[in-house]
Design a protein around this motif. Sequence first.
Motif, PDB file in Angstrom:
ATOM      1  N   THR A  81       0.869  -1.521   0.013  1.00 16.39           N
ATOM      2  CA  THR A  81       0.231  -0.353  -0.058  1.00 16.39           C
ATOM      3  C   THR A  81       0.789   1.093   0.109  1.00 16.39           C
ATOM      4  O   THR A  81       0.374   2.336  -0.620  1.00 16.39           O
ATOM      5  N   GLN A  82       1.798   1.199   0.995  1.00 19.25           N
ATOM      6  CA  GLN A  82       2.699   2.311   0.626  1.00 19.25           C
ATOM      7  C   GLN A  82       3.682   2.956  -0.538  1.00 19.25           C
ATOM      8  O   GLN A  82       3.978   4.344  -0.984  1.00 19.25           O
ATOM      9  N   THR A  83       3.794   1.824  -0.918  1.00 13.70           N
ATOM     10  CA  THR A  83       4.634   1.704  -2.460  1.00 13.70           C
ATOM     11  C   THR A  83       3.624   2.091  -3.565  1.00 13.70           C
ATOM     12  O   THR A  83       3.848   3.081  -4.498  1.00 13.70           O
ATOM     13  N   MET A  84       2.299   1.767  -3.629  1.00 14.72           N
ATOM     14  CA  MET A  84       1.450   1.932  -4.655  1.00 14.72           C
ATOM     15  C   MET A  84       1.136   3.402  -4.186  1.00 14.72           C
ATOM     16  O   MET A  84       0.889   4.240  -5.373  1.00 14.72           O
ATOM     17  N   LEU A  85       0.379   3.931  -2.709  1.00 18.54           N
ATOM     18  CA  LEU A  85       0.593   5.581  -2.866  1.00 18.54           C
ATOM     19  C   LEU A  85       1.780   5.494  -3.444  1.00 18.54           C
ATOM     20  O   LEU A  85       1.545   7.652  -4.065  1.00 18.54           O
ATOM     21  N   ALA A  86       3.192   5.573  -2.946  1.00 14.44           N
ATOM     22  CA  ALA A  86       4.281   6.351  -3.248  1.00 14.44           C
ATOM     23  C   ALA A  86       4.487   6.638  -5.109  1.00 14.44           C
ATOM     24  O   ALA A  86       4.943   7.338  -5.596  1.00 14.44           O
ATOM     25  N   VAL A  87       3.872   5.430  -6.030  1.00 15.88           N
ATOM     26  CA  VAL A  87       3.701   5.278  -7.098  1.00 15.88           C
ATOM     27  C   VAL A  87       2.795   6.574  -7.838  1.00 15.88           C
ATOM     28  O   VAL A  87       2.513   7.183  -8.388  1.00 15.88           O
ATOM     29  N   HIS A  88       1.623   6.559  -6.746  1.00 13.75           N
ATOM     30  CA  HIS A  88       0.367   7.570  -6.870  1.00 13.75           C
ATOM     31  C   HIS A  88       0.744   8.873  -7.004  1.00 13.75           C
ATOM     32  O   HIS A  88       0.578   9.295  -8.174  1.00 13.75           O
ATOM     33  N   HIS A  89       1.699   9.250  -5.974  1.00 15.27           N
ATOM     34  CA  HIS A  89       1.884  10.267  -6.031  1.00 15.27           C
ATOM     35  C   HIS A  89       2.901  10.459  -5.838  1.00 15.27           C
ATOM     36  O   HIS A  89       3.336  12.603  -6.454  1.00 15.27           O
ATOM     37  N   GLN A  90       4.131  10.047  -6.529  1.00 15.10           N
ATOM     38  CA  GLN A  90       5.499  10.837  -7.273  1.00 15.10           C
ATOM     39  C   GLN A  90       5.608  10.411  -8.486  1.00 15.10           C
ATOM     40  O   GLN A  90       6.910  10.884  -8.943  1.00 15.10           O
ATOM     41  N   GLY A  91       4.785   9.076  -9.525  1.00 13.12           N
ATOM     42  CA  GLY A  91       5.267   9.111 -10.733  1.00 13.12           C
ATOM     43  C   GLY A  91       5.512   7.830 -10.574  1.00 13.12           C
ATOM     44  O   GLY A  91       5.516   7.296 -11.417  1.00 13.12           O
ATOM     45  N   GLN A  92       6.395   7.702  -9.728  1.00  6.64           N
ATOM     46  CA  GLN A  92       7.384   6.223  -9.915  1.00  6.64           C
ATOM     47  C   GLN A  92       8.087   5.426  -8.500  1.00  6.64           C
ATOM     48  O   GLN A  92       7.487   6.648  -7.087  1.00  6.64           O
ATOM     49  N   ALA A  93       7.830   4.738  -8.910  1.00  9.12           N
ATOM     50  CA  ALA A  93       8.250   4.367  -6.669  1.00  9.12           C
ATOM     51  C   ALA A  93       9.485   2.656  -7.010  1.00  9.12           C
ATOM     52  O   ALA A  93       8.912   1.683  -8.417  1.00  9.12           O
ATOM     53  N   VAL A  94      10.409   2.271  -6.854  1.00  7.77           N
ATOM     54  CA  VAL A  94      11.188   0.985  -6.276  1.00  7.77           C
ATOM     55  C   VAL A  94      10.032   0.122  -6.095  1.00  7.77           C
ATOM     56  O   VAL A  94      10.179  -0.277  -5.135  1.00  7.77           O
ATOM     57  N   CYS A  95      10.279  -0.774  -6.197  1.00  9.29           N
ATOM     58  CA  CYS A  95       9.301  -2.223  -5.980  1.00  9.29           C
ATOM     59  C   CYS A  95      10.551  -2.973  -5.503  1.00  9.29           C
ATOM     60  O   CYS A  95       9.839  -3.962  -4.876  1.00  9.29           O
ATOM     61  N   GLY A  96      12.028  -3.033  -5.873  1.00  7.52           N
ATOM     62  CA  GLY A  96      12.689  -4.007  -5.362  1.00  7.52           C
ATOM     63  C   GLY A  96      13.726  -4.008  -5.950  1.00  7.52           C
ATOM     64  O   GLY A  96      14.142  -3.239  -7.367  1.00  7.52           O
ATOM     65  N   ILE A  97      15.446  -4.033  -5.628  1.00  7.23           N
ATOM     66  CA  ILE A  97      16.801  -4.257  -6.117  1.00  7.23           C
ATOM     67  C   ILE A  97      17.027  -5.417  -6.354  1.00  7.23           C
ATOM     68  O   ILE A  97      16.881  -6.592  -5.530  1.00  7.23           O
ATOM     69  N   TYR A  98      17.918  -6.220  -7.287  1.00  3.19           N
ATOM     70  CA  TYR A  98      17.766  -7.496  -7.720  1.00  3.19           C
ATOM     71  C   TYR A  98      18.373  -7.060  -8.948  1.00  3.19           C
ATOM     72  O   TYR A  98      19.834  -6.623  -9.512  1.00  3.19           O
ATOM     73  N   THR A  99      19.334  -7.962  -9.683  1.00  6.07           N
ATOM     74  CA  THR A  99      20.271  -8.550 -10.277  1.00  6.07           C
ATOM     75  C   THR A  99      19.675  -8.805 -11.120  1.00  6.07           C
ATOM     76  O   THR A  99      18.666  -8.083 -11.666  1.00  6.07           O
ATOM     77  N   ARG A 100      20.301  -7.903 -12.433  1.00  6.78           N
ATOM     78  CA  ARG A 100      20.029  -7.466 -13.496  1.00  6.78           C
ATOM     79  C   ARG A 100      18.903  -8.594 -14.520  1.00  6.78           C
ATOM     80  O   ARG A 100      17.910  -8.657 -14.756  1.00  6.78           O
ATOM     81  N   ASP A 101      19.578  -9.786 -14.396  1.00  9.54           N
ATOM     82  CA  ASP A 101      18.012 -11.269 -14.545  1.00  9.54           C
ATOM     83  C   ASP A 101      16.630 -11.825 -13.876  1.00  9.54           C
ATOM     84  O   ASP A 101      15.672 -11.278 -15.046  1.00  9.54           O
ATOM     85  N   ILE A 102      17.245 -11.366 -12.968  1.00  4.76           N
ATOM     86  CA  ILE A 102      15.440 -11.116 -12.082  1.00  4.76           C
ATOM     87  C   ILE A 102      15.443  -9.749 -12.217  1.00  4.76           C
ATOM     88  O   ILE A 102      13.790 -10.071 -12.140  1.00  4.76           O
ATOM     89  N   ALA A 103      15.984  -8.452 -12.107  1.00  4.69           N
ATOM     90  CA  ALA A 103      14.805  -7.418 -12.711  1.00  4.69           C
ATOM     91  C   ALA A 103      14.039  -7.222 -13.888  1.00  4.69           C
ATOM     92  O   ALA A 103      13.030  -6.654 -13.625  1.00  4.69           O
ATOM     93  N   GLU A 104      15.239  -8.046 -14.350  1.00  9.92           N
ATOM     94  CA  GLU A 104      14.055  -7.558 -15.811  1.00  9.92           C
ATOM     95  C   GLU A 104      13.295  -8.758 -16.255  1.00  9.92           C
ATOM     96  O   GLU A 104      11.878  -8.334 -16.399  1.00  9.92           O
ATOM     97  N   THR A 105      12.533 -10.158 -15.637  1.00  7.60           N
ATOM     98  CA  THR A 105      11.965 -11.128 -15.145  1.00  7.60           C
ATOM     99  C   THR A 105      11.004 -10.414 -14.123  1.00  7.60           C
ATOM    100  O   THR A 105      10.094 -10.836 -15.220  1.00  7.60           O
ATOM    101  N   LYS A 106      10.741  -9.835 -13.529  1.00  6.74           N
ATOM    102  CA  LYS A 106      10.278  -9.400 -12.838  1.00  6.74           C
ATOM    103  C   LYS A 106       8.850  -8.413 -13.384  1.00  6.74           C
ATOM    104  O   LYS A 106       7.623  -8.330 -13.628  1.00  6.74           O
ATOM    105  N   ALA A 107       9.793  -7.249 -14.122  1.00  6.51           N
ATOM    106  CA  ALA A 107       9.135  -6.218 -14.828  1.00  6.51           C
ATOM    107  C   ALA A 107       8.663  -6.495 -16.024  1.00  6.51           C
ATOM    108  O   ALA A 107       7.208  -6.615 -16.325  1.00  6.51           O
TER     109      ALA A 107
END
Length: 112
Positions: A64-90
């Motif tokens: 909920t906090q992350t969703m509100l950050a996306v809504h109010h700031q236009g974007q938010a970080v959902c997580g930090i991963y290695t490149r393969d994992i980040a690409e897969t999640k996106a």
Amino acid sequence: MTVNPLNPEHFEQYDDDVATASVKPELQPPPMYRVIMLNDDYTPMDFVVEVLETFFAMNREQSTQTMLAVHHQGQAVCGIYTRDIAETKAHQVIQYARDCNHPLLCEIEKDA
């Protein structure tokens, strides 16, 4: 006297000239990438919370906090991963949103 290269007795050995210490290679951690969720005017907030819980293992409060950050700031970080994992999640988020007829987008960028 002829030297037989296959016979090691014919070679002089000097201990002070030989590097005997093995050097371990310096390993560096892999570069990390941030998965960033982008705001849009059409995706429902409860769907964003569901995505954050499903794909980023957030609890209800975190999502909920992350969703509100996306809504109010236009974007938010959902997580930090290695490149393969980040690409897969996106990719998973975008595909799931498309399957549910929502224009939700995620992108990745290298973490500083």
